[in-house]
Each structure stands twice: as C-alpha cells, then as structure tokens.
Design an enzyme around this catalytic site. Structure first.
Site, PDB file in Angstrom:
ATOM      1  CD  GLU A 350      41.133  34.698  33.386  1.00 55.75           C
ATOM      2  OE1 GLU A 350      40.534  34.062  32.526  1.00 55.75           O
ATOM      3  OE2 GLU A 350      41.133  35.939  33.412  1.00 55.75           O
TER       4      GLU A 350
HETATM    5  C1  NGO Z   1      36.951  35.826  33.670  1.00 54.23           C
HETATM    6  C2  NGO Z   1      38.204  36.657  33.805  1.00 54.23           C
HETATM    7  C3  NGO Z   1      37.955  38.128  33.541  1.00 54.23           C
HETATM    8  C4  NGO Z   1      37.114  38.320  32.292  1.00 54.23           C
HETATM    9  C5  NGO Z   1      35.835  37.535  32.426  1.00 54.23           C
HETATM   10  C6  NGO Z   1      34.958  37.686  31.198  1.00 54.23           C
HETATM   11  C7  NGO Z   1      37.445  36.092  35.839  1.00 54.23           C
HETATM   12  C8  NGO Z   1      37.314  35.926  37.288  1.00 54.23           C
HETATM   13  N1  NGO Z   1      38.512  36.449  35.202  1.00 54.23           N
HETATM   14  O1  NGO Z   1      36.412  35.911  35.003  1.00 54.23           O
HETATM   15  O2  NGO Z   1      39.187  38.784  33.399  1.00 54.23           O
HETATM   16  O3  NGO Z   1      36.821  39.679  32.119  1.00 54.23           O
HETATM   17  O4  NGO Z   1      36.079  36.179  32.647  1.00 54.23           O
HETATM   18  O5  NGO Z   1      33.783  36.961  31.236  1.00 54.23           O
END
Ligand code: NGO
Length: 609
Positions: A350
C-alpha cells in the site's frame, strides 16, 4: 455498525478488493483420510480427531498405552533439542496428570515409557516430520530433527483425552490408542503474523499466542513491528522511534515497544517451540510513526503528528534523501544482529504515497541492505515487481486469483507465501454480526478459511512455486488476547492444516469433526474461540473452570457517566451513558451505538443509571 474509520479503509481498498476405507489387515486398521462419511461419534476417536490431519495413521486394534504415575520420558542421549522437547512434553503433561514424569537420557530404544529419539526414523519424515508408534508399554516418537519431535509431541497431546490440557490436576485414565503414524508437512512454511503496531501486545501476550500456534505445527511467526500508528522495536541509533513513535496506537492508547532484550526473549521462546521469527519493518509506506519521530525523514523536513486512526496509504519515507538509507541501514543492521532467523520482512504494501518510480528506486537501495546484513527479503507481494532476485519471497495478500507480478516471479523461480486476504486474514469478520474485525476483503467463516487450495489457488503459481501459507492477524480492532483468540480460533487451525496436511485429506465434513474435537482442548487452555455454528462442537469433560477477570472503570450506582458520543473513540474500560443505562466498552470502538450489537457487542450493559 461499522466505524467510520474502517469504512474509509475499506472504501479505499475496494478496487483490490478418518476413513472411508478402513482397511483391516492383521489387527491394523489404516485410515485413509479424505472420503469419510461424517459422524460425530467417530470424531471422538482420537485417531480421527487430529488437526492437522497426518499423512498416514494406522490403528493397532485392541492396544492402548496408559500414562501412569510411574511413566518416564526418555530423550535421545546427548541431544539438547530432544531434551528440550522432552522437558516441554513433561511440562504439558505434569499440570493435568499430576505425575512426576521424569525426563532422562534414552539408552537404545527403551522398553517402557515415552521415548523421543533422533535415530531410526523413516527418512520420508524429512526435517520437520515424525513417526509415532504407540504400543501397550511404549510410546516411541522418532524424527530426524528436534522440530520433528516437537511436531510429534503436538500430535501426542491430541491423542490423550482433552482434559490433558487443563491447568489443574484431573483424574485419568490417561490413555493413548495403539497406533502407527507417519507424518510430514506439505509445505516448509506454515506461518502466522501478529500486528503489534496497531495495538501493542505485551511479551506475555505474544508468548501466549506462540504457545497456541505451536499446537498446530506453525513454524514461522511474522511480527509486524512497525506501522503508521506505532514503532515497536528499540533501535539504539534512532531512539526517538520508540520514545516518540512507540507511544501511540490505534484509538489513542499508550502503545508500547519491545526493548532488544524483550524482542530476544520472544525469539528464544519461539525457538523453544521450533518457531522462527520473521521481523517486519513496513516500508516505504505505513511509516508515519517513524516520520513523526524524526523530521529529517520527511521530504519537507517537517514531522507530521502521530496517527491513531486506521487510514492507510498516506505515509512514505523520503526516497530522494540520503538520510533515509542511513536510517534504514541502521534499522536493518540492528534488527538483523538480534534476529537469528534468515528472513527480514520489508513490507512494501500500500505505498500509495510513493510514485512507482520512487518505489523502484527505494527497493533497489533497500534490498541490498537486507542482503548485506545476511538476510533474505520477504515482502508483501507488490515489492517483487522491483527485483529479479529469485531468493526474494513475495507474500501474496490480494483477494483475486490472478496477479501478474506474483505469477511472473513464480515463473522466474521465486517461492510464494500464500495469504489471500479473503481466505487467510484472521482479522476479517466471520459474518455480519462479528463484533470485532474488518470486512474489506471478505467475511470469512470457518469453512471459507478451510476451502481453498494453496497449491492451486493463484493462476501461474502452482504447488512447486508455493513456499507455504501464512495467516496474518491485523489488530486495528483487536486489543486483548481474548480478542486475538476470538479471531484466530478456529480459523488458524484451518490455515495451519492447509499448510501441513496432504491435499488428499482435504474434506470439510471430516475437518469440521476434527475441529469439533479441538473445542474442549481450547476450553481447557482458556482460549476464547469463536463457536461457529458450522462446527458440531464437542463439550469438555474436565472439572476445570477458567475465569477471566476484567477490570472496569465504574461509577457509583445511580450516577450517569458522560453521554455516549458517536464521534468519539472509546477503548476497553471506558464507561458512557446511553438511553438511561451505563455501558462499558469492551474493546476499541467508534460510532457503534451502545445496546445495538447484542450479546457480543462492543458495549457491555453495566446497569441502569
Ligand atoms: C492490508 C493492509 C494492512 C491492514 C490490513 C487489514 C496489508 C498487507 N496491508 O493488508 O495495513 O492492516 O489489510 O486487514
């Protein structure tokens, strides 16, 4: 019902968004797991109640070993690992049996008691498997490595009555059915992740989770140590990471961090359970806690304020500044120096606040640092688009069954860890009324968590490209061990089985019965599990009762505390008034109206006021 913050995150993520055949031959019954007609009565038989399902189980008809006050445990002479597994087994069994169970060196194959041997195992068990033979007078566990003995001990626990897991002395008989088991894992990597950044978890809570992971032969523990809301590991050369960045968490609590000694204590505890710790420093996004600690890490030289909400995708280290790489060299050097395991997880997910070009520039500089300090890079799958190094390990976490970046890496020879968010994320709600968790990826009931094949899930990523599975547990909404356990159990056992058991054993109707038999064990261990209606739970037969004490802030009877405010964040122990009653928050909440979420709601009714 859902908090505004979580709805926001989801919106932003919306785009990714024992035996059929009982072969009876000369007193031995061989169960081929896989095509059995479900039957609750059968599930109570220990050999058909094992999770994860072993490769092969043969029952020796009419034979039973009984653990008594004179039983001895013998371990491979001169081997420290075997002795430590023997001591661990004795520790488990002494509590509930009350027996002395002395542990001593084996000479040859002892003619009585329980032996843990590192010689004579069938070579097919490999580095992690074991062979377990239970006869009338002996229990013989053989493996090639300590890890195999440890896995076999978990199987042995499950062959004993469920009351063996009680923390107080129970009455026997302590019988183990006559059997020959040969067992080894499908994948080398069976992991679990705990996010200690969103809500900090003290060392004791981490150890508790490690003990629970060990039950299901999990052998990697991924510690998500840093994120926007908190930095949880002491770095001597950058002390403000913890003195500033460690003092916050989601919802505004006090946060916390591990000293190096505490981190090493976690590693040693994991190692004693044959679990390797993989530390994660999430980069270059998810870094607000670092950016708020050191202004110079920001491109504009201005430190942003701390963040305690659950927004994602807004932070980035400054890719163009030299200090960023000095910082990362220090952080990776210091963590690598106290991490015996070969892996370092650099996050990479992200990174919406980093341009694609910057992301590549960043990874091109960071991957060599990881290598320089002797570690192999693991990362959320996005990072693997920046490298052709086939030793890099992408961790797939998307919700789709096609991913060109991961498929290309698999084609080059990279091994993939499978954590599809809509199957393996333990922080996803089970259903619409689950009081904890999120649902941006899916609502995942137990059958959903079990119902996928890691070796044939992602297009272009076949069995041989899969290193294994991991069940991540993110803690935006999870504060206590009880919260963690409610989300992890029973799904953790499902993911662990997918990682260990041969696909030929895969059968939901059988699995749910084997899972049902775990229920009394979890109850005896004090595990706060979700009693899914999909599973025909067996009930416990022990005399143990586990009580949980919760400390809450109280107000005198008749006095109403401040009225509930829809916009405010409340954490466990906050008390508000609403509709003439007092309500005590059970965990982190925002926007959920007291009295509307039923028995498992985030508010507990604390009486009229
Ligand atoms: C995503 C995000 C995390 C969140 C999570 C919550 C990834 C790899 N990055 O997973 O920051 O906490 O969802 O479900």
């Amino acid at each position: 019902m859902e908090t505004q913050a979580l709805q926001g995150s989801r919106w932003r993520r919306a785009g990714r968004a024992l035996a059929a055949a009982a072969l009876v031959a000369s007193g031995t019954v061989v169960w081929t797991l896989g095509a059995q007609t479900p039957d609750v009565a059968q599930a109570a038989e220990p050999l058909k109640s094992l999770v994860p399902a072993p490769v092969s189980v043969s029952a020796t008809a009419g034979v039973t070993f009984t653990l008594t006050s004179t039983t001895k445990i013998y371990t491979q002479a001169g081997d420290a690992d075997a002795r430590s597994v023997g001591d661990y087994l004795a520790g488990v069994l002494r509590k509930s049996t009350g027996f002395a169970l002395p542990v001593s060196d084996a000479s040859g194959t002892p003619a009585d008691g329980i032996s843990l041997l590192l010689s004579g195992a069938n070579p097919s068990v490999g580095e992690q498997g074991y062979q377990l033979d239970v006869a009338a007078n002996t229990v013989v566990l053989k493996a090639i490595r300590g890890a195999g003995l440890f896995g076999g001990v978990q199987t042995l626990r499950q062959l004993l009555p469920a009351k063996v897991e009680a923390s107080t002395v129970q009455s026997g008989p302590w019988t183990i059915p006559g059997t020959a088991i040969l067992d080894y894992p499908r994948f080398v990597h069976r992991g679990a992740m705990l996010d200690v950044a969103r809500h900090f978890q003290p060392v004791a809570a981490v150890k508790r989770y490690l003990d629970q992971l060990a039950l299901y032969k999990v052998n990697y523990f991924h510690l998500h140590l840093t994120d926007d809301q908190g930095w949880r590991i002491a770095i001597d050369s950058w002390p403000r990471l913890t003195s500033v960045g460690g003092t916050t968490q989601v919802g505004g609590g006090a946060g916390g961090f591990y000293t190096k000694a505490q981190y090493q204590e976690i590693i040693a505890y994991a190692a004693s359970r044959f679990i390797t710790v993989i530390p994660e420093v999430d980069l270059p996004g998810h870094t607000n806690a670092a950016l708020t600690s050191y202004a110079e890490l920001n491109c504009n030289g201005v430190a942003p304020g701390p963040r305690t909400d659950t927004e994602v995708g807004y932070s980035s280290l400054c890719v163009s500044k030299a200090v960023t790489y000095q910082f990362l060299d220090d952080v990776i050097r210091e963590i690598a120096a106290i991490t015996p395991g070969p892996y370092f997880h650099l996050g990479g997910d992200e990174a919406q606040a980093t341009t694609d070009a910057d992301y590549k520039t960043f990874m091109d500089k960071v991957l060599p640092i990881v290598k320089k300090y002797g570690k192999t890079a693991v990362g959320w799958h996005e990072f693997v688009k920046t490298t052709t190094d086939t030793t890099a390990i992408p961790q797939f976490w998307d919700t789709s069954t096609s991913n060109s970046v991961v498929a290309a890496a698999a084609a080059r020879g990279n091994k993939v860890i499978m954590s599809p968010a809509n199957k393996a994320y333990l922080d996803m709600k089970y259903n619409a009324s689950t009081p904890l968790g999120q649902d941006w990826a899916a609502r995942i009931e137990v059958q959903d968590a079990y119902g996928w094949n890691p070796g044939a899930y992602l297009n272009g990523v076949g069995e041989s490209a899969v290193r294994g599975v991991e069940a991540p547990l993110w803690t935006e909404t999870l504060v206590t061990s009880a919260n963690i356990e409610y989300m992890a159990f029973p799904r953790l056992a499902a993911i662990a089985e997918l990682g260990w058991s041969p696909w030929s054993t895969h059968n939901w109707d059988q699995f749910k019965l084997r899972l049902a038999a775990q229920g009394p064990r979890w109850t005896n261990l004090g595990i706060n599990f979700y009693k899914s209606t999909q599973v025909p739970w067996e009930t416990t037969t022990t005399t143990t009762t586990t009580t949980t004490t919760t400390t809450t802030t109280t107000t005198p009877p008749g006095t109403c505390p401040a009225a509930w405010d829809r916009t405010k964040v409340y954490t466990a122990t906050n008390v508000v008034s609403h509709n003439g009653r007092k309500w005590t928050a059970q965990w982190w909440t925002q926007g959920e109206e007291p009295g509307t979420t039923g028995q498992w709601g985030v508010w507990r009714d604390s009486g009229a006021c």
